[in-house]
Design an enzyme around this catalytic site. Structure first.
Site, PDB file in Angstrom:
ATOM      1  N   HIS A 107       0.822  -1.216   0.000  1.00  0.00           N
ATOM      2  CA  HIS A 107       0.000   0.000   0.000  1.00  0.00           C
ATOM      3  C   HIS A 107       0.860   1.273   0.000  1.00  0.00           C
ATOM      4  O   HIS A 107       0.777   2.106  -0.895  1.00  0.00           O
ATOM      5  CB  HIS A 107      -0.915   0.013   1.228  1.00  0.00           C
TER       6      HIS A 107
HETATM    7  C1  BDR Z   1      -2.899   1.378   5.129  1.00  0.00           C
HETATM    8  O1  BDR Z   1      -3.187   0.990   6.475  1.00  0.00           O
HETATM    9  C2  BDR Z   1      -2.001   0.702   7.177  1.00  0.00           C
HETATM   10  O2  BDR Z   1      -2.101  -0.521   7.855  1.00  0.00           O
HETATM   11  C3  BDR Z   1      -0.902   0.664   6.166  1.00  0.00           C
HETATM   12  O3  BDR Z   1       0.307   1.159   6.719  1.00  0.00           O
HETATM   13  C4  BDR Z   1      -1.401   1.523   5.030  1.00  0.00           C
HETATM   14  O4  BDR Z   1      -1.022   2.868   5.214  1.00  0.00           O
HETATM   15  C5  BDR Z   1      -3.496   0.368   4.163  1.00  0.00           C
HETATM   16  O5  BDR Z   1      -4.895   0.336   4.269  1.00  0.00           O
END
Ligand code: BDR
Ligand code: CA
Length: 331
Positions: free
Chosen positions: A255
């Protein structure tokens, strides 16, 4: 400095440096994003701020310092940001990122400590000092951005661009059936940030779920001999175990690194311009991010629009990511 510095297409080709002001809740994929940025030519991380989210904000700041130190970026100031969301209790995600936020590897304390200035104030100060220069990259909940907007109403005109990892505009969420985690952690702040009228690119699950690390890519990272590669591999173990327990497969999505990649090279994705709102009152849908459908169904409303990434060149991104993290170029 990372052992391998790889050219970042946008900035490199124009001969300019992309100046990143980072806002993060470091976290495993935040750490990977920082290491990736640190290894790209033509990128400078000007400062970082932490925010509650994956872990409490003070731990997020220490982790950011840990990762910057590993990358040799000892001159990047790190500020502690918002300790909790604007209108709901604090919730963290150690079950995804480990008790220490870095996959329970219990990395030593960093040499430096966070600066005294709160992260929201740091955003405002740097944006005023360097108008039109900075790309604000937010890869955690948007509380600091919301606070900074309240502190400085001119902020939208002081930043070059804002890139947010967050939301799930045309698909399901990951924190709930409707909400993506960063938005779900502070829906009010996200609604403020998405409606601020600044040039904002939303890198949500719409594209981050198209990008995964699996199979040969994991093997390539495992074989990496650099300190950065070994660190990345060790923190990934907890993340992979979490994904395996959820999806039943040995893989993970990237992500935050993808948002970092798009902040540096916008040609990695294709976008749809639309206003995006956050559902704040839904009994079961709080934190959902919704855009409009094509114009023939939703005539333009005149509301501020953002650029939602809807399609990504996953192969090119993963190749570039591995070039930096595993330090090996494709044959
Ligand atoms: C986002 O949520 C967090 O757990 C990760 O770091 C990322 O920024 C993904 O949905
Ligand atoms: Ca994050």
């Amino acid at each position: 400095m990372c052992e391998s510095r790889v050219n970042a297409p946008d900035a490199g080709q124009r001969g300019e440096t992309t100046r990143i002001l980072l806002d993060c809740d470091t976290g495993i994929d935040d750490a990977l994003a920082i290491l990736y940025l640190a290894g790209l030519e033509g990128v400078s991380i000007v400062a970082a701020g932490s925010v509650h989210g994956n872990v409490p904000a003070p731990l997020g700041a220490l982790n950011t310092l840990r990762v910057l130190e590993l990358a040799g970026l000892d001159d990047v100031p790190v500020a502690v940001g918002a300790a909790r969301p604007m209108a709901q209790p604090l919730q963290t995600a150690e079950f995804v990122h480990g008790e220490d936020g870095l996959g329970n590897i219990h990395w030593p304390m960093p040499r430096r400590r966070p600066s005294a200035e709160p992260a929201a104030q740091q955003i405002v100060r740097l944006a005023r000092e360097q108008p039109g220069e900075l790309v604000l990259l937010a890869i955690g909940p948007l509380t600091n951005l919301g606070l900074a907007l309240l502190l400085e109403p001119e902020l939208p005109r002081l930043l070059r661009r804002v890139v947010v990892m967050g939301g799930a505009v045309y698909r399901a969420g990951n924190a709930t059936a409707d909400a993506e985690a960063n938005v779900w952690h502070d829906p009010e702040a996200a609604e403020l940030a998405l409606g601020a009228g600044w040039p904002l690119t939303l890198v949500g699950l719409d594209v981050t779920m198209q990008v995964s690390l699996a199979g040969d890519a994991l093997a390539e990272l495992q074989a990496a001999s650099s300190a950065v590669g070994r660190f990345a591999w060790s923190i990934l173990q907890h993340y992979l175990a979490f994904y395996e327990s959820y999806y039943g497969a040995r893989m993970c999505h990237l992500h935050d690194p993808l948002a970092a990649g798009i902040a540096v090279d916008s040609s990695l994705a294709r976008y749809r311009r639309t206003p995006v709102h956050v559902e704040l009152r839904g009994e079961r849908t709080r934190g959902a991010t919704r855009g409009s459908l094509p114009w023939w169904l939703n005539p333009p409303s005149g509301e501020p629009e953002v650029e939602v990434a809807v399609e990504v060149d996953a192969e090119r991104f993963v190749r570039g990511f591995l070039d930096v993290l595993a330090g090996a170029r494709a044959p």
